[in-house]
Design a protein around this motif. Structure first.
Motif, PDB file in Angstrom:
ATOM      1  N   THR A 157      26.804  -6.052  28.280  1.00 17.80           N
ATOM      2  CA  THR A 157      25.557  -5.880  28.072  1.00 17.80           C
ATOM      3  C   THR A 157      24.651  -4.806  28.805  1.00 17.80           C
ATOM      4  O   THR A 157      23.504  -4.365  28.731  1.00 17.80           O
ATOM      5  CB  THR A 157      24.638  -6.990  27.355  1.00 17.80           C
ATOM      6  OG1 THR A 157      24.406  -7.832  28.677  1.00 17.80           O
ATOM      7  CG2 THR A 157      25.558  -7.793  26.371  1.00 17.80           C
ATOM      8  N   ASN A 158      25.391  -4.980  30.130  1.00 17.66           N
ATOM      9  CA  ASN A 158      24.602  -3.995  31.278  1.00 17.66           C
ATOM     10  C   ASN A 158      23.057  -4.541  31.318  1.00 17.66           C
ATOM     11  O   ASN A 158      22.229  -3.690  31.709  1.00 17.66           O
ATOM     12  CB  ASN A 158      24.588  -2.541  30.946  1.00 17.66           C
ATOM     13  CG  ASN A 158      26.107  -2.176  31.134  1.00 17.66           C
ATOM     14  OD1 ASN A 158      26.851  -2.706  32.167  1.00 17.66           O
ATOM     15  ND2 ASN A 158      26.628  -1.245  30.179  1.00 17.66           N
ATOM     16  N   GLY A 159      22.698  -5.732  31.024  1.00 17.61           N
ATOM     17  CA  GLY A 159      21.248  -6.191  31.495  1.00 17.61           C
ATOM     18  C   GLY A 159      20.405  -5.874  30.389  1.00 17.61           C
ATOM     19  O   GLY A 159      19.424  -6.018  30.591  1.00 17.61           O
ATOM     20  N   ARG A 160      20.721  -5.173  29.130  1.00 19.29           N
ATOM     21  CA  ARG A 160      19.879  -4.881  28.259  1.00 19.29           C
ATOM     22  C   ARG A 160      19.675  -5.764  27.397  1.00 19.29           C
ATOM     23  O   ARG A 160      20.390  -6.812  27.184  1.00 19.29           O
ATOM     24  CB  ARG A 160      20.921  -3.585  27.260  1.00 19.29           C
ATOM     25  CG  ARG A 160      20.927  -2.409  28.238  1.00 19.29           C
ATOM     26  CD  ARG A 160      21.457  -1.114  27.089  1.00 19.29           C
ATOM     27  NE  ARG A 160      21.545  -0.103  27.872  1.00 19.29           N
ATOM     28  CZ  ARG A 160      23.055   0.333  28.048  1.00 19.29           C
ATOM     29  NH1 ARG A 160      23.855  -0.401  27.745  1.00 19.29           N
ATOM     30  NH2 ARG A 160      23.016   1.551  28.751  1.00 19.29           N
ATOM     31  N   ALA A 161      18.328  -5.662  26.828  1.00 24.02           N
ATOM     32  CA  ALA A 161      17.945  -6.811  25.643  1.00 24.02           C
ATOM     33  C   ALA A 161      18.597  -6.437  24.321  1.00 24.02           C
ATOM     34  O   ALA A 161      18.211  -5.115  24.016  1.00 24.02           O
ATOM     35  CB  ALA A 161      16.445  -6.874  25.807  1.00 24.02           C
ATOM     36  N   TYR A 162      18.715  -7.424  23.610  1.00 22.14           N
ATOM     37  CA  TYR A 162      19.218  -7.372  22.439  1.00 22.14           C
ATOM     38  C   TYR A 162      18.439  -7.926  21.234  1.00 22.14           C
ATOM     39  O   TYR A 162      17.544  -8.771  21.663  1.00 22.14           O
ATOM     40  CB  TYR A 162      20.600  -7.667  21.963  1.00 22.14           C
ATOM     41  CG  TYR A 162      21.651  -6.950  22.605  1.00 22.14           C
ATOM     42  CD1 TYR A 162      22.334  -6.116  21.631  1.00 22.14           C
ATOM     43  CD2 TYR A 162      21.946  -6.359  23.699  1.00 22.14           C
ATOM     44  CE1 TYR A 162      23.285  -4.899  22.085  1.00 22.14           C
ATOM     45  CE2 TYR A 162      22.826  -5.629  24.223  1.00 22.14           C
ATOM     46  CZ  TYR A 162      23.423  -4.985  23.437  1.00 22.14           C
ATOM     47  OH  TYR A 162      24.492  -3.756  23.844  1.00 22.14           O
ATOM     48  N   ASP A 163      18.228  -7.421  20.061  1.00 26.57           N
ATOM     49  CA  ASP A 163      17.214  -7.997  18.977  1.00 26.57           C
ATOM     50  C   ASP A 163      18.022  -9.538  18.594  1.00 26.57           C
ATOM     51  O   ASP A 163      17.090 -10.437  18.535  1.00 26.57           O
ATOM     52  CB  ASP A 163      17.242  -7.353  17.804  1.00 26.57           C
ATOM     53  CG  ASP A 163      16.290  -7.910  16.681  1.00 26.57           C
ATOM     54  OD1 ASP A 163      15.047  -7.593  17.064  1.00 26.57           O
ATOM     55  OD2 ASP A 163      16.879  -8.341  15.751  1.00 26.57           O
ATOM     56  N   THR A 164      19.030  -9.663  18.204  1.00 28.60           N
ATOM     57  CA  THR A 164      19.673 -10.837  17.669  1.00 28.60           C
ATOM     58  C   THR A 164      21.107 -11.196  18.096  1.00 28.60           C
ATOM     59  O   THR A 164      21.822 -10.071  18.263  1.00 28.60           O
ATOM     60  CB  THR A 164      19.759 -10.625  15.994  1.00 28.60           C
ATOM     61  OG1 THR A 164      18.395 -10.010  15.562  1.00 28.60           O
ATOM     62  CG2 THR A 164      20.105 -11.872  15.430  1.00 28.60           C
ATOM     63  N   LEU A 165      21.109 -12.269  18.374  1.00 31.30           N
ATOM     64  CA  LEU A 165      22.453 -12.971  18.712  1.00 31.30           C
ATOM     65  C   LEU A 165      22.976 -13.738  17.746  1.00 31.30           C
ATOM     66  O   LEU A 165      22.094 -14.648  17.312  1.00 31.30           O
ATOM     67  CB  LEU A 165      22.494 -13.799  19.914  1.00 31.30           C
ATOM     68  CG  LEU A 165      23.499 -14.606  20.197  1.00 31.30           C
ATOM     69  CD1 LEU A 165      24.902 -13.777  20.537  1.00 31.30           C
ATOM     70  CD2 LEU A 165      23.207 -15.691  21.443  1.00 31.30           C
ATOM     71  N   THR A 166      24.268 -13.564  16.901  1.00 26.83           N
ATOM     72  CA  THR A 166      24.567 -14.479  16.050  1.00 26.83           C
ATOM     73  C   THR A 166      26.026 -15.056  16.472  1.00 26.83           C
ATOM     74  O   THR A 166      26.840 -14.096  16.606  1.00 26.83           O
ATOM     75  CB  THR A 166      24.905 -13.691  14.554  1.00 26.83           C
ATOM     76  OG1 THR A 166      23.575 -13.060  13.979  1.00 26.83           O
ATOM     77  CG2 THR A 166      25.256 -14.684  13.605  1.00 26.83           C
ATOM     78  N   VAL A 167      26.151 -16.239  16.292  1.00 26.40           N
ATOM     79  CA  VAL A 167      27.326 -16.878  16.830  1.00 26.40           C
ATOM     80  C   VAL A 167      27.843 -17.754  15.834  1.00 26.40           C
ATOM     81  O   VAL A 167      27.115 -18.613  15.268  1.00 26.40           O
ATOM     82  CB  VAL A 167      27.009 -17.673  18.096  1.00 26.40           C
ATOM     83  CG1 VAL A 167      28.492 -18.368  18.686  1.00 26.40           C
ATOM     84  CG2 VAL A 167      26.280 -17.382  19.147  1.00 26.40           C
ATOM     85  N   THR A 168      29.096 -17.700  15.387  1.00 30.70           N
ATOM     86  CA  THR A 168      29.798 -17.913  14.252  1.00 30.70           C
ATOM     87  C   THR A 168      30.982 -18.799  14.608  1.00 30.70           C
ATOM     88  O   THR A 168      31.753 -18.006  15.074  1.00 30.70           O
ATOM     89  CB  THR A 168      30.045 -17.018  12.915  1.00 30.70           C
ATOM     90  OG1 THR A 168      28.706 -16.531  12.631  1.00 30.70           O
ATOM     91  CG2 THR A 168      30.440 -17.812  11.847  1.00 30.70           C
ATOM     92  N   GLY A 169      31.263 -20.218  14.370  1.00 30.33           N
ATOM     93  CA  GLY A 169      32.208 -20.742  14.689  1.00 30.33           C
ATOM     94  C   GLY A 169      33.135 -21.012  13.385  1.00 30.33           C
ATOM     95  O   GLY A 169      32.692 -21.395  12.508  1.00 30.33           O
ATOM     96  N   TYR A 170      34.515 -20.874  13.801  1.00 31.71           N
ATOM     97  CA  TYR A 170      35.485 -21.256  12.772  1.00 31.71           C
ATOM     98  C   TYR A 170      36.562 -22.154  13.206  1.00 31.71           C
ATOM     99  O   TYR A 170      36.847 -22.148  14.328  1.00 31.71           O
ATOM    100  CB  TYR A 170      36.096 -19.809  12.102  1.00 31.71           C
ATOM    101  CG  TYR A 170      35.246 -18.779  11.521  1.00 31.71           C
ATOM    102  CD1 TYR A 170      35.122 -18.702  10.124  1.00 31.71           C
ATOM    103  CD2 TYR A 170      34.630 -18.001  12.474  1.00 31.71           C
ATOM    104  CE1 TYR A 170      34.235 -17.959   9.732  1.00 31.71           C
ATOM    105  CE2 TYR A 170      33.826 -16.861  11.683  1.00 31.71           C
ATOM    106  CZ  TYR A 170      33.705 -16.855  10.671  1.00 31.71           C
ATOM    107  OH  TYR A 170      32.740 -15.904   9.903  1.00 31.71           O
ATOM    108  N   THR A 171      36.952 -22.869  12.291  1.00 28.37           N
ATOM    109  CA  THR A 171      38.181 -23.962  12.452  1.00 28.37           C
ATOM    110  C   THR A 171      39.389 -23.549  11.665  1.00 28.37           C
ATOM    111  O   THR A 171      39.331 -22.735  10.910  1.00 28.37           O
ATOM    112  CB  THR A 171      37.889 -25.273  12.208  1.00 28.37           C
ATOM    113  OG1 THR A 171      37.538 -25.383  10.898  1.00 28.37           O
ATOM    114  CG2 THR A 171      36.516 -25.694  13.187  1.00 28.37           C
TER     115      THR A 171
END
Length: 200
Positions: free
Chosen positions: A107-121
């Motif tokens: 990300t080179n230190g940049r700020a992002y709007d949204t982080l979405t983390v989706t886990g799967y099994t």
């Protein structure tokens, strides 16, 4: 980032150029019957203009970026859950931490709007257990990323369980135990998505 590109194209026809009511290679209707050689394409030694802010790039937010900075791009990382956690675990392993550290560096230190983390099994086990395990894994990834410097405004965590299988049961016929676990390995994953500021 974005790289300005200037191209010149030379088209070589595979057949003769024929214009209406004119023999081949004779002046025709184009340019009033007086075709003109346009000459070589223009050549410049000027470098492409710098990208000083994201406003001019369209859709990258409303605030100028520091000079020389470019718009952040969306990042989607599909991470192997066995490498992150180990089978049937939700505690990050050293190899998983290194993979997440690399994601943060990207990300080179940049700020992002949204982080979405989706886990799967995988589909082994009950639906209730798999939903819980996938969510705990997604939360562990989220917590690590945020606590190690990832800059985002909004967070989404999803435990999807065994939904959206990459490898289905019919692809592992007659397998049990470790063989079945290995066959189902691509299903066990965590998907990390970073959406830039100002994205539609």
């Amino acid at each position: 980032g974005l790289v300005p590109v200037v191209t010149h194209v030379t088209l070589q026809m595979q057949s003769d150029a024929i214009e209406p009511d004119s023999p081949v290679s004779a002046p025709g209707a184009g340019n009033g019957g007086n075709p003109v050689n346009p000459g070589d394409p223009p050549v410049t030694t000027n470098p492409p203009p710098p990208v000083d802010d994201c406003i001019n790039q369209g859709g990258c937010g409303t605030q100028p970026q520091p000079p020389g900075n470019t718009c952040p791009i969306p990042i989607v990382a599909n991470l192997n859950a066995d490498a992150l956690f180990g089978f049937d675990q939700a505690a990050l392993q050293p190899a998983g931490m290194e993979a997440l550290d690399q994601l943060i560096r990207n990300t080179n230190g940049r700020a992002y709007d949204t982080l979405t983390v989706t886990g799967y099994t995988d589909p082994i086990g009950t639906e209730v257990y798999n939903l819980d395990l996938s969510r705990r894994r997604a939360e562990a990834v989220r917590d690590y990323l945020i606590s190690h410097g990832l800059r985002v405004d909004y967070l989404n965590v999803v435990g999807a369980g065994s939904a959206d299988l990459v490898v289905r049961q019919e692809s592992c016929p007659g397998m049990t135990g470790v063989a079945l676990q290995n066959c189902y390995a691509p299903n066990r994953r965590v998907v990390v998505e970073l959406t830039p500021k100002g994205s539609p």
